[in-house]
Design an enzyme around this catalytic site. Structure first.
Site, PDB file in Angstrom:
ATOM      1  N   TYR A  96      22.008  -3.029 -15.015  1.00  0.00           N
ATOM      2  CA  TYR A  96      21.306  -2.434 -16.147  1.00  0.00           C
ATOM      3  C   TYR A  96      22.272  -2.089 -17.265  1.00  0.00           C
ATOM      4  O   TYR A  96      22.001  -2.328 -18.451  1.00  0.00           O
ATOM      5  CB  TYR A  96      20.553  -1.162 -15.736  1.00  0.00           C
ATOM      6  CG  TYR A  96      19.824  -1.224 -14.415  1.00  0.00           C
ATOM      7  CD1 TYR A  96      19.325  -2.424 -13.899  1.00  0.00           C
ATOM      8  CD2 TYR A  96      19.630  -0.071 -13.650  1.00  0.00           C
ATOM      9  CE1 TYR A  96      18.675  -2.468 -12.683  1.00  0.00           C
ATOM     10  CE2 TYR A  96      18.972  -0.102 -12.438  1.00  0.00           C
ATOM     11  CZ  TYR A  96      18.510  -1.313 -11.949  1.00  0.00           C
ATOM     12  OH  TYR A  96      17.864  -1.341 -10.745  1.00  0.00           O
ATOM     13  N   ILE A 142      14.120  -5.351  -1.148  1.00  0.00           N
ATOM     14  CA  ILE A 142      14.566  -4.189  -1.902  1.00  0.00           C
ATOM     15  C   ILE A 142      15.161  -3.119  -0.985  1.00  0.00           C
ATOM     16  O   ILE A 142      16.072  -2.384  -1.367  1.00  0.00           O
ATOM     17  CB  ILE A 142      13.381  -3.585  -2.691  1.00  0.00           C
ATOM     18  CG1 ILE A 142      12.777  -4.643  -3.639  1.00  0.00           C
ATOM     19  CG2 ILE A 142      13.796  -2.343  -3.447  1.00  0.00           C
ATOM     20  CD1 ILE A 142      13.720  -5.136  -4.701  1.00  0.00           C
ATOM     21  N   THR A 143      14.676  -3.028   0.230  1.00  0.00           N
ATOM     22  CA  THR A 143      15.004  -1.929   1.145  1.00  0.00           C
ATOM     23  C   THR A 143      16.505  -1.760   1.342  1.00  0.00           C
ATOM     24  O   THR A 143      17.234  -2.728   1.566  1.00  0.00           O
ATOM     25  CB  THR A 143      14.357  -2.174   2.519  1.00  0.00           C
ATOM     26  OG1 THR A 143      12.977  -2.464   2.342  1.00  0.00           O
ATOM     27  CG2 THR A 143      14.521  -0.961   3.416  1.00  0.00           C
ATOM     28  N   GLU A 144      16.972  -0.512   1.253  1.00  0.00           N
ATOM     29  CA  GLU A 144      18.342  -0.192   1.637  1.00  0.00           C
ATOM     30  C   GLU A 144      18.316   0.641   2.917  1.00  0.00           C
ATOM     31  O   GLU A 144      17.289   1.178   3.301  1.00  0.00           O
ATOM     32  CB  GLU A 144      19.062   0.561   0.523  1.00  0.00           C
ATOM     33  CG  GLU A 144      18.470   1.901   0.159  1.00  0.00           C
ATOM     34  CD  GLU A 144      19.272   2.597  -0.924  1.00  0.00           C
ATOM     35  OE1 GLU A 144      20.516   2.649  -0.801  1.00  0.00           O
ATOM     36  OE2 GLU A 144      18.671   3.092  -1.891  1.00  0.00           O
ATOM     37  N   HIS A 176      27.840   1.869  -1.702  1.00  0.00           N
ATOM     38  CA  HIS A 176      27.358   0.656  -1.065  1.00  0.00           C
ATOM     39  C   HIS A 176      28.072   0.436   0.262  1.00  0.00           C
ATOM     40  O   HIS A 176      29.290   0.605   0.366  1.00  0.00           O
ATOM     41  CB  HIS A 176      27.606  -0.562  -1.958  1.00  0.00           C
ATOM     42  CG  HIS A 176      26.781  -0.569  -3.201  1.00  0.00           C
ATOM     43  ND1 HIS A 176      27.098  -1.318  -4.296  1.00  0.00           N
ATOM     44  CD2 HIS A 176      25.645   0.090  -3.520  1.00  0.00           C
ATOM     45  CE1 HIS A 176      26.196  -1.135  -5.246  1.00  0.00           C
ATOM     46  NE2 HIS A 176      25.300  -0.278  -4.790  1.00  0.00           N
ATOM     47  N   GLU A 231      32.456  -6.069  -6.888  1.00  0.00           N
ATOM     48  CA  GLU A 231      32.940  -4.795  -6.370  1.00  0.00           C
ATOM     49  C   GLU A 231      34.084  -5.063  -5.406  1.00  0.00           C
ATOM     50  O   GLU A 231      34.273  -6.192  -4.945  1.00  0.00           O
ATOM     51  CB  GLU A 231      31.826  -4.045  -5.615  1.00  0.00           C
ATOM     52  CG  GLU A 231      30.654  -3.603  -6.465  1.00  0.00           C
ATOM     53  CD  GLU A 231      29.561  -2.928  -5.653  1.00  0.00           C
ATOM     54  OE1 GLU A 231      29.663  -2.946  -4.402  1.00  0.00           O
ATOM     55  OE2 GLU A 231      28.625  -2.390  -6.243  1.00  0.00           O
ATOM     56  N   THR A 234       0.811  -1.228   0.000  1.00  0.00           N
ATOM     57  CA  THR A 234       0.000   0.000   0.000  1.00  0.00           C
ATOM     58  C   THR A 234       0.841   1.273   0.000  1.00  0.00           C
ATOM     59  O   THR A 234       0.300   2.361  -0.179  1.00  0.00           O
ATOM     60  CB  THR A 234      -0.941   0.032   1.215  1.00  0.00           C
ATOM     61  OG1 THR A 234      -0.164  -0.035   2.417  1.00  0.00           O
ATOM     62  CG2 THR A 234      -1.924  -1.124   1.172  1.00  0.00           C
ATOM     63  N   LYS A 236      -4.079  -2.809   7.097  1.00  0.00           N
ATOM     64  CA  LYS A 236      -4.702  -2.433   5.829  1.00  0.00           C
ATOM     65  C   LYS A 236      -5.400  -3.631   5.185  1.00  0.00           C
ATOM     66  O   LYS A 236      -5.786  -3.575   4.020  1.00  0.00           O
ATOM     67  CB  LYS A 236      -3.637  -1.882   4.865  1.00  0.00           C
ATOM     68  CG  LYS A 236      -2.941  -0.604   5.350  1.00  0.00           C
ATOM     69  CD  LYS A 236      -3.873   0.586   5.354  1.00  0.00           C
ATOM     70  CE  LYS A 236      -3.171   1.858   5.836  1.00  0.00           C
ATOM     71  NZ  LYS A 236      -2.166   2.350   4.887  1.00  0.00           N
TER      72      LYS A 236
END
Length: 692
Positions: A562, A499-501, A651, A612, A420, A446
């Site tokens: 990407y 996904i959260t950083e 990062h 990296e 939501t 919700k």
């Protein structure tokens, strides 16, 4: 965020850890300083680098009349390249014995390490194998009484000090948890002749994510230890690191920014900074970034390198147009845009019709333009060419058997945690448009609503009773995201993509400890997610760079994913699957886990690994490939090879350890048969050869 000694001791004192009296003295205050504590006094330069004692950063005062001159001497001293912004003045402490005590978050061992040393001081690791006792502490469980006893007996302290030592160690551990500390070090911890335990020196490092979530912790940040540019960038929320070159750098995404920094440095056009705009390159951020680079006298030209994924190049160009205000930039700017709305973005900039603004079609064209505007005089910066890593022999099959398979496909039923919210709704819609099978959503309180035709539940437990769920994706704020991961684990969701950083390292350590033995595979956190081109996506990846094909792309960086997928697609090479494993120090599924599934994935004929600096993920993968005889071609690229040691580049996991290690990482991969690409330009060509 590394604290100097003075602020480390302020934090310790607030937590009721015994420290000496002390006061901060700044330049101009030395003539009026008159403490009421007894002589001798010790004047201690407040810098963030180690080894200040050997560098003359600690002076003893036996006569108050000597204080002003001695203080001014320290203020004028350079300690390992750092100026001394202020000093801490303490009374001397009588010392019967010195030892060492610390709590450290260990990336390698995925826990907190309690270290006790019988001797303290500099280079304690060189004082013999018997000096240190190291014990692992897991979260959320915490420190066990037997670990306290083991540390106490290892130090050989008198029995009558056990209660005081236990209380001090318990307080230090609570201080670590309450303040999001990655390091809480007392060196030395002294025993006084009257049997007091005192933290004579302290060193503290706070998790940057904790500081972001707890603004009051920012009071321990001292701007005196940073450059004006670094402070300005910090206030604007930009990831910025100063470098010694003359080309100002502005990029969206940490992985692409590191790769661009390397490209400049290897091309003899040394970067003057690392600057990651992130995903929110609005006009205010663009104005701040340009102000930073225009105001830096070392910057002679600026390279803006953008790949539009979720971020629109057109919107960035509009922001840049507003920031310039219709005027020619004060310094030459070279702009390369690719990806989403790149053509529209470049057209907006061309229509400005101003001097000093150059458009480039690709990175190599940008390098060529920068080379033509190279200033006549610049300070030389010695960056070697990228190392030539020979391709080792392909690993021989060993008969290694794996039951693991990559199960995500077009039919995988997906649950959205945080559906939501704004981000949850946006990416649910984009996933649906790509054909993803989103069957349910969860947002506490919700339940009963419907979002984009998807039923919403209060908990995963409720959703799981009504639907088969193959994967969940988490769009939950950092404070609650680790618990959202734990909820998915508790309900045995086969895959969960976080996904959260910005999640604190303590929280993720606890979540991963709870996940041990669970059937749930965790992707992330701080990941762009998973995409199976042409079938489904569980994440925030833009779809335009991807097309179906035979190459798996595994990456620690979203923007690099990407960028490389787009280059492969333009070369006619499609992708079988793409997974962002995440850029944080602690992640779930890693390269090795994915290779275990890819070896049985018939659609995958080759693998591109985008790594990296920092950590051992790539070295661990190389060892696995050799040990198990993984026989599909592996193409690799490592971003951040020219990074300064000890600096975080966007990062949280991208930190090059002091002493280097990048050459060893590359050579280890080469010996394992990886085709190590010196640049992004080489990835598509190398992959094409591997597929023949």
């Amino acid at each position: 965020m590394l604290l100097d000694e003075h602020h480390s001791k302020l934090l310790f004192d607030k937590a009721r850890i015994p420290v000496p009296q002390g006061a901060a003295v700044f330049p101009g205050e030395e003539d009026d300083f008159a403490p009421d504590y007894p002589l001798p006094w010790f004047l201690k330069a407040q810098v963030l680098s180690g080894g200040r004692g050997k560098a003359g950063g600690i002076l003893r005062i036996d006569d108050p009349a000597d204080f002003p001159a001695r203080a001014r001497k320290l203020f004028g001293r350079d300690i390992r390249g750092e100026a001394v912004p202020y000093i801490r003045v303490e009374p001397g402490e009588a010392i019967a014995r010195e030892c060492y005590l610390s709590l450290t978050v260990s990336r390698e061992r995925r826990c907190i390490l309690l270290t006790a040393g019988r001797k303290g001081g500099v280079e304690i690791e060189k004082l013999g194998q018997d000096n240190l006792l190291v014990q692992p502490i897991t979260l959320p469980g915490g420190m066990a009484p037997h670990q306290v006893r083991a540390a106490f007996f290892h130090l050989g302290l008198p029995r009558e000090l056990f209660k005081d030592f236990s209380e001090l160690l318990d307080t230090l551990f609570r201080c670590m948890l309450d303040n999001g500390l990655l390091l809480a070090e007392i060196n030395p911890l002294i025993v006084t002749p009257d049997d007091r335990l005192v933290a004579l020196d302290g060193k503290v490092e706070m998790d940057d994510n904790f500081v972001d979530l707890h603004p009051e912790a920012g009071a321990y940040y001292r701007p005196e230890h940073a450059t004006p540019e670094e402070n300005m960038a910090r206030d604007a929320g930009l990831s910025f690191v100063r470098l010694p070159g003359w080309v100002g750098l502005m990029v969206n995404g940490a992985g692409l920014a590191m790769a661009t920094m390397d490209l400049l440095n290897f091309s003899g056009l040394p970067a003057s900074n690392f600057l990651d705009l992130g995903g929110g390159a609005d006009q205010k951020r663009m104005e701040t970034a340009l102000e930073l680079l225009f105001g830096d006298h070392r910057v002679q030209a600026i390279f803006i390198n953008l790949f539009g994924g979720i971020l629109s190049c057109e919107k960035v160009a509009q922001a840049m147009k507003g920031a310039l205000g219709g005027q020619s930039p004060k310094k030459p700017i070279v702009v390369r845009m690719s990806g989403k709305d790149a053509l529209q973005g470049l057209e907006i900039l061309r229509e400005l019709n101003v001097n000093n603004l150059h458009m480039a079609g690709d990175m190599q064209a940008a390098i060529a333009i920068l080379d033509t505007i190279r200033p006549a005089r610049t300070e030389p910066v010695d960056y070697p060419a990228p190392p030539d890593i020979p391709l080792g022999p392909r690993p021989r099959p060993t008969g290694w058997k794996s039951e693991a398979v990559f199960p995500i496909d077009a039919d995988t039923p997906i649950l959205v945690q945080g559906i939501t919210g704004r981000e949850g709704q946006l990416h649910t819609r984009l996933m649906q448009e790509y054909g993803a099978n989103v069957v349910a959503g969860v947002t506490p309180f919700k339940g009963g609503q419907e979002v984009l035709g998807v039923p919403v539940y209060d908990s995963i437990a409720q959703a799981a009773r009504a639907h088969d769920i193959g994967a969940s994706i988490i769009f939950v704020p950092p404070r609650m995201a680790a618990d959202a991961v734990a909820e998915a684990v508790r309900n045995e969701i086969p895959w969960t993509v976080c996904i959260t950083e910005g999640i604190t390292q303590h929280d993720m350590l606890a979540a991963f400890e709870q996940a041990k033995g669970s059937p749930t595979r965790i992707v992330g956190p701080n990941t762009p997610g998973v995409i199976v081109p042409g079938r489904t996506k569980i994440g925030i990846m833009p779809t335009m760079p991807f097309m179906p094909g035979p190459v798996a792309v595994l990456s620690r960086s979203g923007t690099l994913t990407y960028e490389v997928a787009d280059r492969l697609t333009r070369a006619g090479i499609g992708q079988s699957l793409c997974v962002g494993i995440g850029g944080d120090p602690f992640i779930g599924v890693d390269f090795v886990d994915m290779f275990e599934m890819i070896r049985n994935h018939d659609e995958t004929r080759a693998v591109v690994v985008l790594g990296e600096i920092g950590g051992q993920a790539e070295e661990n993968l190389a060892e696995y490939v050799v040990r198990t005889g993984f026989d599909k071609p592996v193409i690799s690229f490592i971003a951040g090879q020219t990074a300064p040691a000890g600096k975080r580049l966007g990062h949280a996991g991208a930190i090059l350890a002091n002493g280097g290690g990048i050459k060893d990482k590359l050579e280890t991969m080469g010996r394992a048969g990886f085709a190590v690409c010196p640049s992004l330009e080489a990835v598509a060509e190398t992959t094409a050869r591997a597929l023949k």
